[in-house]
Scaffold this motif. Structure first.
Motif, PDB file in Angstrom:
ATOM      1  N   ILE A   1      77.472  32.348  89.893  1.00  0.00           N
ATOM      2  CA  ILE A   1      76.208  33.019  89.583  1.00  0.00           C
ATOM      3  C   ILE A   1      75.386  33.161  90.858  1.00  0.00           C
ATOM      4  CG2 ILE A   1      74.043  32.861  88.299  1.00  0.00           C
ATOM      5  CD1 ILE A   1      75.573  31.238  86.176  1.00  0.00           C
TER       6      ILE A   1
ATOM      7  N   THR B   1      79.382  27.377  90.322  1.00  0.00           N
ATOM      8  CA  THR B   1      79.502  28.601  89.530  1.00  0.00           C
ATOM      9  C   THR B   1      79.651  29.796  90.469  1.00  0.00           C
ATOM     10  OG1 THR B   1      77.181  29.350  89.450  1.00  0.00           O
ATOM     11  CG2 THR B   1      77.810  27.560  87.952  1.00  0.00           C
TER      12      THR B   1
ATOM     13  N   VAL C   1      72.043  24.985  94.912  1.00  0.00           N
ATOM     14  CA  VAL C   1      72.661  26.221  95.367  1.00  0.00           C
ATOM     15  C   VAL C   1      73.573  25.907  96.546  1.00  0.00           C
ATOM     16  CG1 VAL C   1      72.232  28.481  96.427  1.00  0.00           C
ATOM     17  CG2 VAL C   1      70.697  27.621  94.634  1.00  0.00           C
TER      18      VAL C   1
ATOM     19  N   THR D   1      75.193  30.915  95.651  1.00  0.00           N
ATOM     20  CA  THR D   1      75.483  30.836  94.219  1.00  0.00           C
ATOM     21  C   THR D   1      75.049  29.475  93.702  1.00  0.00           C
ATOM     22  OG1 THR D   1      77.722  30.016  94.647  1.00  0.00           O
ATOM     23  CG2 THR D   1      77.471  32.389  94.328  1.00  0.00           C
ATOM     24  N   LEU D   2      74.762  29.413  92.393  1.00  0.00           N
ATOM     25  CA  LEU D   2      74.496  28.114  91.789  1.00  0.00           C
ATOM     26  C   LEU D   2      75.721  27.228  91.981  1.00  0.00           C
ATOM     27  CD1 LEU D   2      72.683  28.946  88.404  1.00  0.00           C
ATOM     28  CD2 LEU D   2      71.677  28.264  90.597  1.00  0.00           C
TER      29      LEU D   2
ATOM     30  N   ALA E   1      72.468  33.382  93.414  1.00  0.00           N
ATOM     31  CA  ALA E   1      71.156  32.719  93.475  1.00  0.00           C
ATOM     32  C   ALA E   1      70.330  33.369  94.575  1.00  0.00           C
ATOM     33  CB  ALA E   1      71.318  31.224  93.717  1.00  0.00           C
TER      34      ALA E   1
ATOM     35  N   ARG F   1      68.394  24.404  97.551  1.00  0.00           N
ATOM     36  CA  ARG F   1      67.827  24.403  96.203  1.00  0.00           C
ATOM     37  C   ARG F   1      67.039  25.688  95.986  1.00  0.00           C
ATOM     38  NH1 ARG F   1      68.012  19.728  93.397  1.00  0.00           N
ATOM     39  NH2 ARG F   1      66.311  20.360  92.039  1.00  0.00           N
TER      40      ARG F   1
ATOM     41  N   LEU G   1      67.182  24.022  90.870  1.00  0.00           N
ATOM     42  CA  LEU G   1      68.630  24.144  90.753  1.00  0.00           C
ATOM     43  C   LEU G   1      69.314  24.047  92.113  1.00  0.00           C
ATOM     44  CD1 LEU G   1      68.813  27.077  88.174  1.00  0.00           C
ATOM     45  CD2 LEU G   1      68.755  24.618  87.728  1.00  0.00           C
TER      46      LEU G   1
ATOM     47  N   GLY H   1      70.318  34.084  85.047  1.00  0.00           N
ATOM     48  CA  GLY H   1      70.796  33.972  86.420  1.00  0.00           C
ATOM     49  C   GLY H   1      70.500  32.594  86.983  1.00  0.00           C
ATOM     50  N   ALA H   2      69.857  32.546  88.139  1.00  0.00           N
ATOM     51  CA  ALA H   2      69.565  31.276  88.810  1.00  0.00           C
ATOM     52  C   ALA H   2      68.176  30.750  88.455  1.00  0.00           C
ATOM     53  CB  ALA H   2      69.700  31.451  90.318  1.00  0.00           C
ATOM     54  N   HIS H   3      67.811  30.845  87.170  1.00  0.00           N
ATOM     55  CA  HIS H   3      66.541  30.298  86.689  1.00  0.00           C
ATOM     56  C   HIS H   3      66.825  29.149  85.730  1.00  0.00           C
ATOM     57  CE1 HIS H   3      63.631  33.429  88.131  1.00  0.00           C
ATOM     58  NE2 HIS H   3      64.777  34.062  88.307  1.00  0.00           N
ATOM     59  N   ASP H   4      66.005  28.133  85.791  1.00  0.00           N
ATOM     60  CA  ASP H   4      66.173  26.954  84.946  1.00  0.00           C
ATOM     61  C   ASP H   4      65.915  27.325  83.484  1.00  0.00           C
ATOM     62  OD1 ASP H   4      66.121  24.491  83.691  1.00  0.00           O
ATOM     63  OD2 ASP H   4      64.728  23.571  85.108  1.00  0.00           O
TER      64      ASP H   4
END
Length: 305
Positions: A265, A263, A251, A259-260, A267, A245, A249, A98-101
């Protein structure tokens, strides 16, 4: 005793609204905010329905997380309503991050778990882990032995692997249905494993984005007394649309939906607990059950009475 509410035979739990999963608000992230920023974010959530909450941290390099835990140890006593820390990572599946580095994700080695527990010195109350990772079952043993609530999440695990984690002592499912295989009619995945175990609580992000209303009311019906409403709120909560952020990442928030950048996705969310209760109720959950999912159930997860 109502069989749908398994803790009613025990002393009455707190009526406080407890958020097990929250990353920040009003421009401040729990990953890096100073004391003033932490206080502002916590105060915002407390003004919008939350009584107690965990400070959720996203995945980061181990050294950075250790440093942050040491910092939080010093300031949490000055933050009313903060019940501890939730580590949402770094022990997550790359395929469901997901929204993880991605660069911050690691396997849960004994050394890594020990380093985090040592740095935390008791403030970590909850850890999300993907049980299919090498070393995950031993990590669950270590975390449970240390008094930490283990959550299954950000995982590609099938039913049997998730079930093994729950049978090992994990007792929470991080934002059910999101960042994991779905509930198929043959492959029931982590959600199916959670539903069939009476000790497992399922987090629900009732923001009108993470789950369809049909799914919200179906989960409440399938796991009565075992749903915990959470916000998964990030730093944009309480602010307008724009660029923010989450961890390292970028956002973007449009119509309150983070979302990122570039994308689709998700966040986290821009949810508050008062709105989560309202959205769950609008989805067809009774007001009493929605309130119970925001109070007694998460309080039971953290053993707050």
């Amino acid at each position: 005793m109502d069989p749908h509410r398994p803790d009613e035979a025990l002393p009455s739990p707190t009526v406080d609204v407890v958020d097990l999963h929250c990353h920040g608000a009003v421009g401040h992230s729990f990953d890096d905010a100073d004391l003033e920023g932490l206080a502002a974010a916590v105060a915002y959530h407390r003004a919008h329905g939350t009584s107690r909450l965990l400070l959720s941290l996203v995945s980061a390099p181990l050294e950075r997380t250790e440093r942050r835990l040491r910092q939080l140890r010093e300031v949490i006593p000055a933050l009313p309503g903060v019940a501890g820390v939730h580590l949402e990572g770094p022990f997550l599946a790359h395929s469901r991050r997901g929204a993880h580095d991605a660069q911050a994700l690691i396997s849960p080695t004994a050394s890594a778990v020990d380093r985090l527990l040592t740095a935390a010195d008791g403030i970590v109350r909850q850890v999300t882990i993907a049980p299919e990772l090498p070393g995950a079952m031993d990590a669950i043993d270590a975390l449970v032995s240390a008094g930490v609530t283990v959550a299954v999440g950000h995982t590609q695990a099938d039913h049997d692997t998730a079930a093994a984690a729950f049978d090992r002592g994990a007792r929470l499912l991080t934002h059910a249905f999101n960042a994991m295989p779905g509930l198929g009619h043959r492959a029931v995945g982590p959600v199916g494993a959670a539903l069939e175990r009476d000790h497992v609580v399922l987090e629900v992000v009732a923001d009108g984005v993470h789950l369809h209303p049909v799914v919200i009311r179906t989960v409440f019906a399938a796991a009565p007394g075992r749903v915990a409403l959470v916000t998964d709120a990030m730093s944009a909560t309480g602010l307008g649309d724009g660029n923010y952020r989450l961890g390292g990442l970028e956002v973007e928030v449009n119509d309150g939906r983070p979302t990122l950048t570039g994308t689709d996705i998700l966040a986290g969310s821009t949810l508050t607990m008062e709105r989560a209760i309202a959205v769950a109720t609008a989805a067809g959950v009774s007001p009493d059950d929605a309130r119970y999912a925001a109070t007694a159930v998460p309080a039971r997860v953290l053993d707050i009475r």
